[in-house]
Design a protein around this motif. Structure first.
Motif, PDB file in Angstrom:
ATOM      1  N   VAL A 408      43.434  43.482  41.435  1.00  0.00           N
ATOM      2  CA  VAL A 408      44.188  42.288  41.039  1.00  0.00           C
ATOM      3  C   VAL A 408      45.539  42.255  41.741  1.00  0.00           C
ATOM      4  N   ALA A 409      46.198  43.410  41.828  1.00  0.00           N
ATOM      5  CA  ALA A 409      47.501  43.454  42.510  1.00  0.00           C
ATOM      6  C   ALA A 409      47.352  43.065  43.972  1.00  0.00           C
ATOM      7  N   ALA A 426      45.488  32.134  36.897  1.00  0.00           N
ATOM      8  CA  ALA A 426      44.060  32.205  36.591  1.00  0.00           C
ATOM      9  C   ALA A 426      43.501  33.585  36.906  1.00  0.00           C
ATOM     10  N   LEU A 427      43.946  34.165  38.009  1.00  0.00           N
ATOM     11  CA  LEU A 427      43.491  35.503  38.369  1.00  0.00           C
ATOM     12  C   LEU A 427      43.947  36.527  37.328  1.00  0.00           C
ATOM     13  N   ALA A 431      41.768  38.936  34.925  1.00  0.00           N
ATOM     14  CA  ALA A 431      42.000  40.376  34.905  1.00  0.00           C
ATOM     15  C   ALA A 431      42.071  40.892  33.479  1.00  0.00           C
ATOM     16  N   ALA A 432      42.727  40.128  32.591  1.00  0.00           N
ATOM     17  CA  ALA A 432      42.795  40.540  31.189  1.00  0.00           C
ATOM     18  C   ALA A 432      41.402  40.577  30.570  1.00  0.00           C
ATOM     19  N   THR A 433      40.573  39.582  30.892  1.00  0.00           N
ATOM     20  CA  THR A 433      39.190  39.567  30.374  1.00  0.00           C
ATOM     21  C   THR A 433      38.408  40.759  30.892  1.00  0.00           C
ATOM     22  N   ALA A 434      38.552  41.052  32.193  1.00  0.00           N
ATOM     23  CA  ALA A 434      37.821  42.168  32.790  1.00  0.00           C
ATOM     24  C   ALA A 434      38.230  43.495  32.157  1.00  0.00           C
ATOM     25  N   ALA A 445      33.068  37.292  40.594  1.00  0.00           N
ATOM     26  CA  ALA A 445      32.648  35.889  40.644  1.00  0.00           C
ATOM     27  C   ALA A 445      33.795  34.997  41.120  1.00  0.00           C
ATOM     28  N   TRP A 446      35.015  35.285  40.608  1.00  0.00           N
ATOM     29  CA  TRP A 446      36.175  34.490  41.039  1.00  0.00           C
ATOM     30  C   TRP A 446      36.426  34.666  42.536  1.00  0.00           C
ATOM     31  N   LEU A 447      36.269  35.880  43.041  1.00  0.00           N
ATOM     32  CA  LEU A 447      36.515  36.153  44.451  1.00  0.00           C
ATOM     33  C   LEU A 447      35.529  35.388  45.339  1.00  0.00           C
ATOM     34  N   ASP A 448      34.254  35.300  44.895  1.00  0.00           N
ATOM     35  CA  ASP A 448      33.258  34.563  45.681  1.00  0.00           C
ATOM     36  C   ASP A 448      33.574  33.075  45.724  1.00  0.00           C
ATOM     37  N   GLN A 449      34.175  32.561  44.621  1.00  0.00           N
ATOM     38  CA  GLN A 449      34.518  31.136  44.590  1.00  0.00           C
ATOM     39  C   GLN A 449      35.795  30.858  45.391  1.00  0.00           C
ATOM     40  N   ALA A 450      36.787  31.755  45.261  1.00  0.00           N
ATOM     41  CA  ALA A 450      38.067  31.529  45.940  1.00  0.00           C
ATOM     42  C   ALA A 450      37.945  31.735  47.440  1.00  0.00           C
ATOM     43  N   PHE A 451      37.151  32.720  47.858  1.00  0.00           N
ATOM     44  CA  PHE A 451      36.936  32.996  49.276  1.00  0.00           C
ATOM     45  C   PHE A 451      35.430  33.091  49.517  1.00  0.00           C
TER      46      PHE A 451
END
Length: 915
Positions: A408-409, A426-427, A431-434, A445-451
């Protein structure tokens, strides 16, 4: 100049004086480890303080000096006279830098080159082979031409640069921009010195391209030291040499710079397939060039490039021909050589002189290259790929929370660096959920959508001037940073963004940092305080006004009793006067103590002076300093500097004999120069004694007679002591040869004038063959002057108590006339008399008292006493003497004026000038 810089310069000068003094002591005791440690600490402290400012030249020299002293301290290098000479030269250079900083002068190229030379000279004493192995450096790190060519052939290096970048560089050179090739070889320990070599290379002014290569074969991963720089950098820039030198001014010894001729950029690259069609093109193209038909030649080139594949060597050569034709006056010789090369597919040797270079147009600033965006995009792609692999790892690891936080950092840093700050919240929520569910799936999943794919990463907009903290993770033996070549794709630089600090660990780390730097929350504040001299002078002025106001109280008491008849009030005023007088005297003494300085402030320069001059003259002289703790007012101490330097130089040049002469005379080969200070009553006395050849009184008389300073009768009449005092006559010198030490007739007269200006006196005694003694006597302070007030012709005058010998009443009958001069006999000694009224041009005769006695004030004038006849004596008083200004400054009979307590002005007489 800000206060911090002013304080640094003040402390730097003190440190330089201390370094010089300790080096002199070490010459006498080279094995003194404690003294060596003290010297190292002073150099270390000065180097550390200079690092607070942008003074790379000073830091470079001091760093080399610190390393040398550290080697001496640990026994790796033996202390020697050569070492002391180089350190003294280096400290003199640092002093010159301080002078330039104080005068707000920029550091010149010569000074920068001298800093490099001084540092190399110091380091050569640690490792002589390092200096001999290093290439010759001129100015700010440019290697001589022959050395550069052998160190890295320019043609081979330019071939590494993508064609598009070379074309861009050629276009800038066509418009007048200078092209430079920079070879940057950072120190292996550069990371520990706070350097970022990749950032340094990419921030070079006029940057076009950066290439990196490994210095040696990479070791196995387990043996790799990540904190050791093993990369060399090559940079192509379009900028002035001065800008590049300024950019690398902190590391000039790590940089080699050469100029790049524009034609050297013409290096066609690609597949060398050929055929008969190429031969036809060459034949036709050369004919068009010979007939100066450049329009037809351009059509032929354009047609040929449309028929050729872009990956061919021919296509690359054709693109260069098109670019050459864009010049205002195309270089036909270069075009001919390029066309001829099509037959052999071998690049022309542009180092051979062929034709005049492209005529430069008006210089313009280099255009900002867009290649940075490509580099950052490639770096972002590598970061995203690494984080995608991290998040794809199994979730059953115990260190999963740390892995999620690190990812995340890194991703947050990427978003901020590339202008996507709005996506950070949003990230962080993901991260808190993870972390709560102990799974990295939401982040993946977020990484695949963002990039989503590689193309998206390459198209990421780059925020202008957004800093990216990049650290190499894996570098191939040769890595290029620049725009992708249209022929061959450019290699990529693997990088990772430094993770941010975790909030939970921030406070403990700060506490640990406090412990590391030695902070103590209850540490005592400093016991000394530096105060600007202007503030002390203002205090002295205020205490002077208080003295004047205090002196008015006795007058008020006298008026209260005699004029108004209020005796009780007069008594109370006198009582308050006693209290105020005590307080003002204590305040005056306290402020005077603040202004007091030890004579060591002046004495500390003499060990170096005696050492250098005696070695230059080939003499052996030992210096002895005594009473360095003796203190006097700051103005008095500062006024001693130049007179003492004159005396010491004269003693070394004229006083001491050569070693063989001393030995023949039965003296030790090494002479002794002794400078001693002590306090006598309210005066400071300094004696300078040497055991040299002394002063030959007869030779002095003869020299003065030859120069026309005395006549023959005077030469026969004066005593030896009076002859010795002839050295104080302006223009007198016994030296036959004019040098930078003596022979100009300027010296001892300047000394006496300077001493008398601060109300001091000088006595010179000498014995031929035994030595000379000079005695300086000066007041402890000039801030408050004690004077005796006298009355003459109903006017009040003051005479400094330093000049007063005694006051006597002389009966009229005891006054005699000798050779038309008045005189009297006091205790068996004849004392000449002068009327003060006559001296001041007043017509009134002196007044006697009821017993027909004259009031005679005996004053000291040089070595003689003289009686000054006045009308009456009055009390002594402490005054603040103010020098006369304007047209009154030419009245040499007066040394100044003072305001008295009753409001009157007291004129203070200058007895030395008046009598």
């Amino acid at each position: 100049m800000n206060e911090l810089l002013a304080q640094f310069l003040s402390e730097a000068r003190d440190a330089l004086e201390g370094i010089g003094g300790k080096l002199m002591e070490l010459e006498r005791a080279p094995d003194d480890e404690e003294l060596m440690t003290q010297l190292f600490r002073v150099v270390h402290t000065l180097k550390g303080n200079s690092g607070l400012f942008d003074f790379p030249e000073m830091s470079r020299v001091l760093h080399a000096g610190e390393d040398l002293m550290d080697a001496v301290r640990h026994g790796e290098v033996r202390y020697s006279q050569t070492l002391a000479d180089r350190l003294l030269d280096a400290m003199d250079f640092v002093g010159l830098l301080c002078d330039g900083i104080e005068a707000d002068k920029p550091v010149s190229a010569d000074m920068a080159a001298e800093a490099v030379r001084q540092a190399k000279a110091l380091r050569a004493l640690i490792s002589p082979e390092a200096e001999s192995a290093a290439p010759a450096v001129s100015e700010a790190g440019a290697v001589q031409g022959a050395s550069v060519a052998s160190a890295f052939p320019l043609a081979e290096q330019l071939a590494r640069v993508p064609e598009s970048v070379r074309m861009q560089a050629w276009a800038q050179a066509r418009d007048g921009a200078p092209l430079l090739w920079v070879r940057y070889v950072p120190s292996e320990e550069c990371f520990y010195q706070g350097d970022d070599p990749l950032h340094q290379a990419n921030q070079t002014p006029g940057w076009l391209w950066t290439g990196m290569s490994a210095r040696a074969t990479w070791p196995a991963l387990a043996e790799l030291d990540a904190y050791r720089c093993m990369l060399d950098f090559d940079v192509l820039v379009a900028a002035d040499r001065g800008e590049v030198d300024a950019h690398y001014r902190y590391v000039p010894d790590q940089v080699h710079i050469v100029e790049v001729p524009a034609l050297c950029l013409l290096i066609p690259q690609g597949d060398s397939n050929g055929g008969p069609v190429y031969e036809d093109f060459v034949e036709d193209a050369l004919a068009l060039i010979d007939h100066q038909d450049l329009t037809g030649f351009k059509r032929a080139v354009d047609t040929m490039i449309q028929l050729s594949s872009s990956s061919l060597w021919l296509s690359s050569a054709l693109r260069w021909m098109q670019l050459l034709l864009t010049a205002a006056q195309p270089d036909t010789a270069a075009l001919r050589r390029l066309v001829s090369a099509v037959n052999t597919f071998e690049n022309p040797d542009w180092s051979e002189p062929a034709a005049a270079p492209v005529a430069p147009a008006k210089p313009v600033a280099p255009a900002q290259s867009p290649i940075h965006n490509n580099v950052h995009a490639m770096a972002l792609k590598n970061v995203i790929d690494v984080q995608r692999e991290v998040l794809a790892l199994p979730d059953d690891a115990a260190w999963l929370p740390g892995r999620i936080k690190a990812a995340v950092a890194s991703l947050s840093g990427c978003l901020k660096a590339f202008g996507r700050q709005s996506e950070v919240p949003a990230l962080e929520a993901l991260a808190a959920t993870a972390l709560a569910t102990l799974t990295a799936a939401p982040l993946a999943a977020w990484l695949d959508q963002a990039f989503p794919d590689e193309a998206a990463v390459a198209d990421v907009p780059v925020a202008p001037m957004a800093p990216v903290a990049a650290t190499p993770a894996a570098v191939a033996p040769a890595v290029k940073v620049g725009a992708p070549d249209p022929v061959a794709p450019a290699p990529v630089v693997a990088a990772v963004v430094a993770p941010a600090m975790e909030p939970e660990s921030a406070e403990p780390e700060l506490q640990e940092a406090d412990v590391r730097v030695g902070r103590r929350p209850d540490e005592a504040s400093p016991k000394s305080l530096k105060v600007d001299q202007v503030k002390i002078d203002r205090l002295m002025n205020l205490i002077g006004e208080m003295v004047v106001a205090k002196n008015a109280m006795p007058y008020l008491a006298n008026r209260a009793e005699t004029v108004f008849g209020v005796r009780e009030l007069a008594r109370e005023i006198k009582g308050q006067y006693a209290t105020i007088n005590r307080i003002s005297e204590e305040m005056q003494d306290a402020i005077m103590q603040i202004r007091m300085m030890p004579v060591s402030f002046v004495f500390q320069r003499f060990p170096r002076l005696v050492r250098d001059i005696s070695r230059r003259l080939g003499k052996q002289v030992n210096l002895e300093l005594e009473g360095q703790e003796t203190a006097a007012d700051k103005n008095i101490i500062e006024s001693l500097g130049d007179p003492l330097v004159h005396i010491v130089r004269n003693s070394l040049d004229h006083g001491f004999e050569m070693p063989e002469v001393r030995t023949a005379a039965g003296k030790p080969a090494a002479g002794t120069l002794r400078i001693a200070a002590r306090q006598e009553a309210d005066r400071v006395v300094i004696e300078i004694t040497d055991d040299g050849k002394g002063i030959d009184a007869q030779a002095i008389k003869l020299k003065a007679y030859q120069k026309g300073l005395i006549d023959e009768a005077t030469m026969d009449r004066i005593s030896d002591q009076e002859a010795v005092n002839l050295v104080f006559i302006p223009g007198f010198s016994t030296s036959e040869v004019i040098s930078d030490l003596s022979g100009r007739g300027v010296g001892m007269d300047v000394v006496r004038t300077a001493i008398e200006q601060v109300h001091g006196n000088i006595v010179l005694e000498s014995t031929k063959g035994q030595g000379t003694r000079i005695r300086l006597s000066l007041p402890l302070s000039m801030a408050v002057t004690n004077v005796m007030t006298v009355e003459s012709n109903q006017q009040m005058f003051g005479i400094p108590m330093d000049a007063v010998v005694e006051t006597v009443r002389v009966p009229r009958a005891s006054v005699r006339t000798i050779k038309q001069r008045k005189a009297t006999l006091l205790r068996g000694r004849v004392v000449p008399l002068r009327d003060l009224n006559a001296v001041l041009g007043l017509a009134a005769p002196p007044v006697t008292n009821d017993s027909d006695e004259f009031a005679v004030l005996v004053v000291r004038v040089g070595d003689e006493s003289l009686g000054l006849v006045v009308d009456d004596f009055h009390e002594t008083a402490d005054i603040i003497l103010k020098p006369l200004s304007g047209v009154l400054s030419g009245l040499r009979a007066y040394s100044g004026s003072a305001l008295m307590g009753d409001g009157s002005v007291l004129m203070v007489l200058n007895t030395k000038e008046m009598l």
